[in-house]
Design a protein around this motif. Structure first.
Motif, PDB file in Angstrom:
ATOM      1  N   UNK A   1      -0.059 -38.906 -44.067  1.00  0.00           N
ATOM      2  CA  UNK A   1       0.567 -40.155 -43.644  1.00  0.00           C
ATOM      3  C   UNK A   1       2.008 -39.946 -43.170  1.00  0.00           C
ATOM      4  N   UNK A   2       2.812 -39.207 -43.959  1.00  0.00           N
ATOM      5  CA  UNK A   2       4.213 -39.031 -43.598  1.00  0.00           C
ATOM      6  C   UNK A   2       4.382 -38.282 -42.278  1.00  0.00           C
TER       7      UNK A   2
ATOM      8  N   UNK B   1       5.904 -38.443 -36.638  1.00  0.00           N
ATOM      9  CA  UNK B   1       5.554 -38.247 -35.223  1.00  0.00           C
ATOM     10  C   UNK B   1       5.752 -39.528 -34.422  1.00  0.00           C
ATOM     11  N   UNK B   2       5.336 -40.659 -35.023  1.00  0.00           N
ATOM     12  CA  UNK B   2       5.515 -41.934 -34.318  1.00  0.00           C
ATOM     13  C   UNK B   2       6.990 -42.276 -34.184  1.00  0.00           C
TER      14      UNK B   2
ATOM     15  N   UNK C   1      12.551 -40.838 -29.056  1.00  0.00           N
ATOM     16  CA  UNK C   1      12.598 -40.211 -27.730  1.00  0.00           C
ATOM     17  C   UNK C   1      12.481 -41.276 -26.636  1.00  0.00           C
ATOM     18  N   UNK C   2      11.640 -42.286 -26.886  1.00  0.00           N
ATOM     19  CA  UNK C   2      11.513 -43.379 -25.922  1.00  0.00           C
ATOM     20  C   UNK C   2      12.813 -44.176 -25.836  1.00  0.00           C
TER      21      UNK C   2
ATOM     22  N   UNK D   1      16.700 -37.099 -40.868  1.00  0.00           N
ATOM     23  CA  UNK D   1      17.210 -38.094 -41.803  1.00  0.00           C
ATOM     24  C   UNK D   1      16.248 -39.258 -42.023  1.00  0.00           C
ATOM     25  N   UNK D   2      15.097 -39.268 -41.313  1.00  0.00           N
ATOM     26  CA  UNK D   2      14.185 -40.402 -41.467  1.00  0.00           C
ATOM     27  C   UNK D   2      13.704 -40.550 -42.907  1.00  0.00           C
ATOM     28  N   UNK D   3      13.313 -39.422 -43.519  1.00  0.00           N
ATOM     29  CA  UNK D   3      12.769 -39.500 -44.873  1.00  0.00           C
ATOM     30  C   UNK D   3      13.787 -40.028 -45.880  1.00  0.00           C
ATOM     31  N   UNK D   4      15.019 -39.485 -45.965  1.00  0.00           N
ATOM     32  CA  UNK D   4      15.981 -40.046 -46.929  1.00  0.00           C
ATOM     33  C   UNK D   4      16.428 -41.475 -46.587  1.00  0.00           C
TER      34      UNK D   4
END
Length: 822
Positions: A254-255, A260-261, A267-268, A735-738
């Protein structure tokens, strides 16, 4: 509460029983229990969320920061002289969601480097080194947000200052634990997920031992210890067969999908003209939310509307009424109250009637310090604690009671509830100032009539604070006769006073206690005007030297008249105040706005003015202070960020994200139609300013770190545009996870306060009774603050992950056009 046999034999009658009413200690016990259970809830939530992201073992490293930070906080709070009160308890509960943020950032960064192949010591040293200054800076910004609140002036400041000071202590303690304790634990005990123990025989042996010992304790009726050991046995199995597989699936399936999304999203957002579109869209959303707040504003309250713990019925006769008359009506109304409360007996603790002393309204500032009031009575209805009320609203009971009270000619009967927080006066309070008391009384009556005739709904009963018609006995001295008899006015006054109030002539000593001996007339003469006026004044004649006696009636005469109960002044002007409560379901701010519109056309005589005081005045004062505190907090946060980055662009980006985070607050209040509570919502906004910048600081610091490493690796001072996009995107992904972790744990840590989820874990383990209920005084009081932070932080998470990188790229492009690109 039965008295002890010894006291019954020696002091009190044997048939005497004492009952404790309006016991405030039960409220304190509930608060302490709530703190204990919210700490347990916080640990469960944090460990549960971190288990998904980092694995069960690494989750413990952050979870242990909660008790350690609390322990350090208690030491510091005790050292500065703080006792455990309501504000300290709730500050500790509120801090639960925030104190783990630093530990999350440390553990996640160490774990990330450990997964990349570094040995444990190197991963810990480098991981802590990378984020030490960012988390120090981010914690400092949070402390800077609360620091101005610690300087809150006035009565409200005395009440509220415990919240910011306690939070400052808690967050400072959490920073110490994150930088010094957590790295030690990670360097010793951190493992990869796949390194967990796979010896089933040993595992089942441990489960068996825990189960046997637990059942043994239960057999000995030590339930809490037995249940705790059984819980550990169950958790051991769940960890292997449920938690670990779920955590493994979350981290490996899941993570990565979420990452990836998010990578595609960032990036978009950074591609072509999309950064401009995202930024302009966010600005437009901010403008839209502000416009909606103006078009359909939420109700504005000064303080949260609490469910009454007790309700007072105030009875007031005209001044001078005999206490027996007041008592007869009080007994009649008390019987009516008891009949009315028959259907609600299960939630009523006591009904107490009081006549004479101590019957003033606690919310009426003018009644403070008043002594004997034989014309007043008070009936107090004490309700049981919230969790025992079976969902019955005491606010609605109070409103029904108001409707059944009826009208008593010549008597003022009002119903009001207790108010949490410091006294601020009545919701409706109009102060009329001038020089002449009769004119002020006339104006107050005319203003009352004007407001009543306007038909403004929600006003309970308007009344003035001046007592007119107070009976008074004036002893008028005939100075000519006094000079003829040679008696001084002082001697006449002294004789009258001694006759009525007494004079100390000696003292009686018994053991170590002294008792005054008072000399005064007997009751049958003291209350007989003829006997009083015929009392002789004994003095020595100054011309002849002989002892002379002259009756008081020979040199003075008595007159019955009336006066005012008191004369109040403000800024040397005499004032009369018109006050009223507000009925349930109506908003005091809206009612006062309508009253202002009515009084705008009322012609005031020259030299006479009126102004709104009480709750409205305090509301304006506290709103002014909180706005100043918010601006000062933003300024402090800005200075800290400038000091860290040593540039102006990064602080501007971060502070802009703080402004954008208010979009979440405004939309949350509008969508869910919640009240804007001046005190709690404003504190929430100021707190949000400190919390929302934390992740943005760490993210931008990682972007700066990526730029620095690229320059060192390529020995260049300029970074190509495509490489800059990669650095920003990589920093966001890193840094997305923290960011998600800190946001989720903070939000979930505040959910029990926001919703009012109460589970007594300790009681459950001791007696299998979880005492579960939802709601209570805590959610009414702290819900607005919690929801403010939740709404704002939810939107701020999106800002941090998407809009902050977008703004950073826009600033970089602007710098390149200006020829100052790094």
């Amino acid at each position: 509460m039965p008295l002890s046999n010894a006291l019954k034999k020696t002091v009190f009658p044997s048939d005497l029983n004492v009952t404790i009413t309006n016991d405030q200690s039960s409220f304190t016990r509930e608060m302490v229990s709530s703190l204990e259970n919210n700490i347990i809830s916080g640990v469960i939530v944090v460990v549960g969320v971190l288990m998904l992201f980092l694995g069960i073992r690494n989750a413990y490293f952050v979870g242990i920061a909660i008790p350690l930070s609390m322990f350090l906080s208690f030491i510091v709070l005790n050292a500065i002289g703080f006792n455990i009160n309501m504000m300290v308890l709730f500050a500790l509960i509120m801090g639960l969601g925030m104190l783990v943020d630093n530990g999350i950032v440390v553990v996640e960064n160490v774990y990330r480097l450990y997964e990349e192949g570094y040995d444990l010591i190197t991963a810990t040293r480098q991981g802590v080194g990378e984020i030490a200054w960012p988390i120090i800076s981010s914690t400092a910004t949070t402390l800077a947000a609360f620091l101005p609140l610690a300087m809150w002036p006035g009565i409200m400041g005395e009440f509220m200052k415990y919240l910011p000071i306690t939070l400052i202590v808690v967050l400072s303690s959490s920073l110490f634990v994150a930088l010094f304790i957590t790295p030690v634990l990670t360097s010793l005990f951190m493992k990869h997920e796949q390194e967990r123990n796979g010896n089933p025989a040993k595992r089942w042996r441990i489960v068996g031992i825990l189960t046997v010992i637990g059942l043994l304790f239960i057999g000995l009726k030590v339930y809490w210890a037995g249940n705790l050991l059984l819980l550990f046995a169950i958790l051991t199995l769940l960890n292997v067969y449920v938690f670990a597989p779920v955590s493994h699936w979350f981290q490996t399936v899941l993570l990565p999908r979420v990452e990836n999304r998010y990578t595609r999203l960032i990036e978009f957002a950074l591609r072509g003209k999309n950064p401009v579109r995202f930024f302009v869209g966010t600005v437009a959303l901010l403008v839209l939310s502000v416009m909606l707040m103006g078009i359909a504003p939420p109700k504005v309250l000064f303080f949260p509307e609490n469910e009454p713990k007790y309700v007072n019925v105030f009875i007031e006769y005209p001044t001078g009424t005999d206490i027996e008359v007041t008592n007869r009506l009080a007994e009649e109304i008390e019987e009516k109250v008891i009949r009315f409360l028959k259907p609600y007996e299960s939630i009523v603790e006591s009904v107490i009637g009081n006549v004479g002393q101590g019957t003033g309204d606690p919310q009426d500032m003018s009644s403070i310090g008043m002594s004997d009031t034989p014309n007043k009575a008070r009936i107090t209805i004490n309700f049981r604690d919230f969790k025992y009320r079976n969902g019955i609203s005491t606010k609605h009971i109070m409103e029904e009671l108001r409707s059944v009270m009826g009208v008593y000619p010549g008597v003022s009967v009002t119903v009001d509830k207790n108010s949490d927080g410091p006294p601020v006066g009545k919701p409706i309070s109009i102060e009329i100032a001038g020089d002449d008391i009769p004119t002020l009384i006339r104006l107050s009556e005319e203003i009352k009539k004007t407001i009543n005739e306007s038909g403004i709904p929600g006003i309970e009963k308007l009344k003035t604070d001046i007592e007119t018609g107070k009976p008074e006995l004036v002893v008028q001295i005939d100075r000519d006769m006094a000079r003829r008899f040679g008696v001084s006015t002082s001697a006449i006054a002294s004789e009258v006073r001694t006759s009525l109030f007494g004079k100390e002539v000696s003292k009686f000593k018994q053991g170590e206690d002294d008792y005054e001996i008072q000399l005064r007339l007997d009751d049958r003469y003291r209350y007989d005007l003829d006997a009083l006026m015929n009392k002789s004044i004994t003095f020595r004649d100054q011309t002849s030297g002989r002892i002379v006696q002259v009756p008081i009636s020979a040199v003075a005469k008595a007159e019955f008249t009336s006066s005012y109960g008191s004369v109040k002044r403000n800024d040397l002007k005499r004032v009369v105040t018109v006050t009223s409560n507000v009925l349930v379901g109506y908003n005091a701010t809206e009612i006062n706005k309508q009253i202002r519109e009515v009084l705008d056309s009322y012609p005031m005589p020259p030299g006479y003015t009126y102004r709104f005081t009480g709750e409205q005045e305090k509301q304006a004062e506290e709103m002014g202070f909180l706005l100043q505190a918010g601006l000062f907090a933003v300024f402090l946060i800005f200075l800290i960020i400038v000091a860290q980055f040593n540039k102006i662009t990064a602080p501007l980006i971060i502070m802009t994200s703080v402004i954008f985070s208010t979009i979440g607050v405004f939309l949350g209040l509008l969508i869910f139609r919640m009240d804007f509570v001046i005190i709690m919502t404003m504190i929430g906004l100021i707190s949000l300013a400190g919390v929302a910048v934390n992740n943005a600081i760490v993210l931008i610091d990682f972007i700066e770190l990526g730029k620095k490493r690229y320059k060192e690796a390529n020995n260049t001072r300029n970074i190509p545009a495509d490489e800059m996009l990669k650095i920003i995107s990589a920093a966001g992904k890193t840094r997305m996870r923290p960011v998600l972790l800190t946001a989720i744990t903070t939000i979930l840590g505040l959910i029990p306060l926001a919703v009012g989820i109460n589970i007594d874990f300790i009681k459950f383990f001791a007696s299998y009774n979880a005492d579960f209920y939802i709601g209570g005084d805590s959610v009414i009081f702290w819900g607005p603050l919690s929801w403010t932070i939740i709404y704002g932080l939810t939107f701020a998470t999106f800002l941090t992950l998407v809009i902050v990188p977008v703004m950073y790229l826009l600033v970089e492009k602007l710098n390149r056009k200006l020829g100052i690109a790094s």
